[in-house]
Write an enzyme that holds these catalytic residues in place. Structure first.
Site, short mmCIF file in Angstrom:
data_model
loop_
_atom_site.label_atom_id
_atom_site.label_comp_id
_atom_site.label_asym_id
_atom_site.label_seq_id
_atom_site.Cartn_x
_atom_site.Cartn_y
_atom_site.Cartn_z
N SER B 70 -21.35 14.19 88.77
CA SER B 70 -20.85 14.04 87.62
C SER B 70 -21.17 12.64 86.82
O SER B 70 -20.88 12.45 85.69
CB SER B 70 -19.32 14.37 87.49
OG SER B 70 -18.64 13.43 88.13
N LYS B 107 -14.46 8.76 87.80
CA LYS B 107 -14.51 9.12 86.34
C LYS B 107 -14.35 7.65 85.61
O LYS B 107 -13.95 6.69 85.89
CB LYS B 107 -13.81 10.05 85.69
CG LYS B 107 -13.92 11.41 86.22
CD LYS B 107 -14.99 12.40 85.77
CE LYS B 107 -15.22 13.75 86.54
NZ LYS B 107 -15.50 13.60 87.94
#
Lengths: 420, 149
Positions: B70, B107
């Protein structure tokens, strides 16, 4: 000048270390077991609430563990040691003088702190929690003994938010504190004190000096003075070399075979010798202990053999040969053994070893370099990188660690995983 | 490795292949000439220590390993090692390690219109809005990515 000490104590330390790298443990009951997964040696608050006792053998808590879904871990000393080092390093930036008292406690000198010491302690607490992830409690007082008492209040009474300064209210706290809970008063002393009507810490603080000196000697009087707020036990900043070194462990399974016992004894001797060299000492006495499995609830039979070492040494192969000889003396075929131990004593500084007229010295410069090299390699690439063959390679007797978490901070192969 | 003289024998240095503490690389301020002892020997400046360059708070710094894709567009690949500093406060735009549903996730941290988000760096992944009911905590701030060339 009035002295001021802080005792910084990590809460449920081993459990807190496990939680740093395992967010799924937050708010859950967690316990950590002793070597060999025997007894509970650390509990999260949730595990305490569930009724699991400190020191309880894990097999006795099976029902509680499944009922409350308690997460169980083997002890992971590589991890706890690394986290402890980080906490101590941070603490050392808050004070010019400190004493590392145990793996999870340190005394800090707070003399000359400007402002409220409690505010300073809250800063310490915040930084340790943020930087390492371990919650700590801080007790503040004019002596180490009072700081220790304050730390108990800091941990137990939640409205203090982990920091308690006992200086202004020592009387109230000591009046409700059991005399057995005072730092330095053991169970034995407390029984004796209670027989003489001294039940609380306050009773002891106000006891008669002459009586104390007569019955508890100087250390007891020192504790009493400390309770009165007069600091008598200074910070110990460097550790005195140990006078005896013990390495003793229960086996991971039942052992009957002499060769396996020899391997275990050799491994324990290697560890003890490593400690001996780390403090630059040599041993002149060695003792081997062998414990049988208890038979029919009786006390387990223990066999001991010992000998004087002709010329004090720290050379592992030589110490191993003595340990093996002693083991042959105590070993009997038949019994099942559950534990072996090695004790080295008669410890002298290595520079002052007495040569013997009749025995050759085994530890020359070559042996010295060899051991130095082995220790350096093991320090750099991890314990057990180089071992004496005598301590075995399969190690069927090695301790059980069925639930050990990864060595998150000391092994490249076991780093924490993050999802991207 | 071993400096052996007849009487004075001592270990000067132990070398290995995967030093885990310090890797010292001498930095030459002049060119290197092979063969004879070089006059440049006098100009060896100092040894470079990667720890010194990459880590500002040693006791608050941890290494973690990446799983998943991701964060590919931020140069974070599966198998990479991240250097994480827990002493730092996350700023908008910082890449962080957060705890989410009992797991660690990496993230980009972002604030927009009073809301906090964890953003992936890969169009295949949806942004995660942090609501007060969620058990989300920023664990540390990623300072460097170690990626095998």
């Amino acid at each position: 000048m009035q002295k001021l000490f802080a005792l910084v104590d990590c809460n449920n330390f081993y459990v807190s270390c496990e939680r740093v790298f395992n967010p799924s443990l937050a708010g859950k009951p967690v316990v950590v077991l002793s070597n060999n997964d025997g007894c509970v040696i650390a509990r999260s608050n949730e595990a305490k609430d569930a009724g699991i006792q400190m020191g309880q053998p894990i097999f006795q808590c099976r029902d509680l563990v499944s009922k409350h879904n308690v997460r169980v871990f083997s002890s992971n000393y590589c991890l706890y040691g690394d986290i402890s080092g980080r906490v101590m390093d941070i603490l050392s930036h808050f004070t010019p003088e400190m004493e590392i008292y145990s793996i999870d406690e340190a005394f800090l000198c707070m003399d000359g702190i400007s402002g409220d010491p409690a505010d300073y302690a809250h800063d310490i607490r915040h930084i340790v929690k943020k930087w390492v992830g371990v919650p700590v409690s801080v007790g503040i007082g004019p002596s180490k003994t009072l700081a220790k008492a304050a730390a108990v209040v800091a941990k137990k009474v939640s409205r203090h938010e982990g920091v308690f300064d006992i200086t202004a209210c020592a009387q109230d706290i000591l009046s409700v504190m059991d005399v057995a809970d005072i730092w330095g008063i053991g169970r034995q002393y407390s029984r004796f004190l209670r027989q003489h009507g001294i039940e609380t810490a306050l009773d002891l603080r106000d006891a008669d000096d002459t009586w104390i000196r007569k019955n508890l000697k100087t250390p007891g009087l020192r504790t009493v003075m400390e309770l009165r707020g007069i600091s008598c036990i200074p910070l110990e900043q460097s550790q005195a070399p140990k006078k005896t070194i013990v390495c003793s462990r229960s086996f991971g399974r039942k052992v009957t075979d002499l060769d396996e016992l020899k391997e275990a004894a050799s491994a324990y001797v290697s560890r003890a010798a490593e400690k001996l060299r780390a403090q630059k000492s040599a041993a002149s006495f060695i003792e081997v202990t062998l414990t049988e499995f208890p038979f029919n609830q009786g006390a387990p039979a223990t066999h001991i053999a010992s000998m004087d070492i002709p010329v004090a040494t720290s050379y592992t192969p030589e110490l191993i040969s003595y340990a093996k000889a002693l083991l042959e003396r105590v070993y009997k075929k038949g019994p099942v053994y559950r534990k072996a131990g090695i004790m080295l004593s008669g410890i002298v500084p290595r520079g002052r070893v007495q040569a013997s007229l009749f025995h050759p010295c085994h530890e020359g410069p070559r042996e010295h370099v060899l051991m130095e090299t082995v220790d350096a390699i093991n320090a750099r690439w991890g314990t057990g990188t180089i071992v004496c063959a005598a301590s075995g390679s399969n190690r069927p007797w090695w301790m059980r660690q069925a639930h050990r978490s990864p060595r998150f901070t000391t092994s490249w192969k076991e780093l924490p995983l993050v999802k991207a | 490795m071993l400096m052996a003289e007849k009487t004075d024998m001592r270990v000067k240095e132990i070398w290995g292949f995967d030093g885990r503490k310090k890797m010292k690389i001498p930095m030459f301020t002049t060119g290197i000439s092979a063969g004879f002892p070089s006059p440049a020997d006098d100009f060896i400046d100092k040894s470079l220590d990667l720890n010194e360059f990459l880590i500002s708070h040693p006791s608050a710094t941890f290494f973690v390993r990446v799983e998943g894709t991701s964060m590919i567009d931020a140069g974070i690949h599966p198998g990479d090692i991240l250097i994480v500093d827990k002493a730092l406060e996350p700023n908008p735009g910082s890449i962080v390690i957060a705890t989410l549903d009992g797991e660690f996730t990496v993230k980009r941290f972002q604030r927009r219109a009073g809301k906090c988000f964890l953003l992936a760096a890969n169009p295949d992944f949806e942004p995660i809005e942090i609501e007060s009911s969620m058990l989300v905590e920023v664990w540390g701030v990623v300072t460097y990515v170690i990626h095998k060339a």
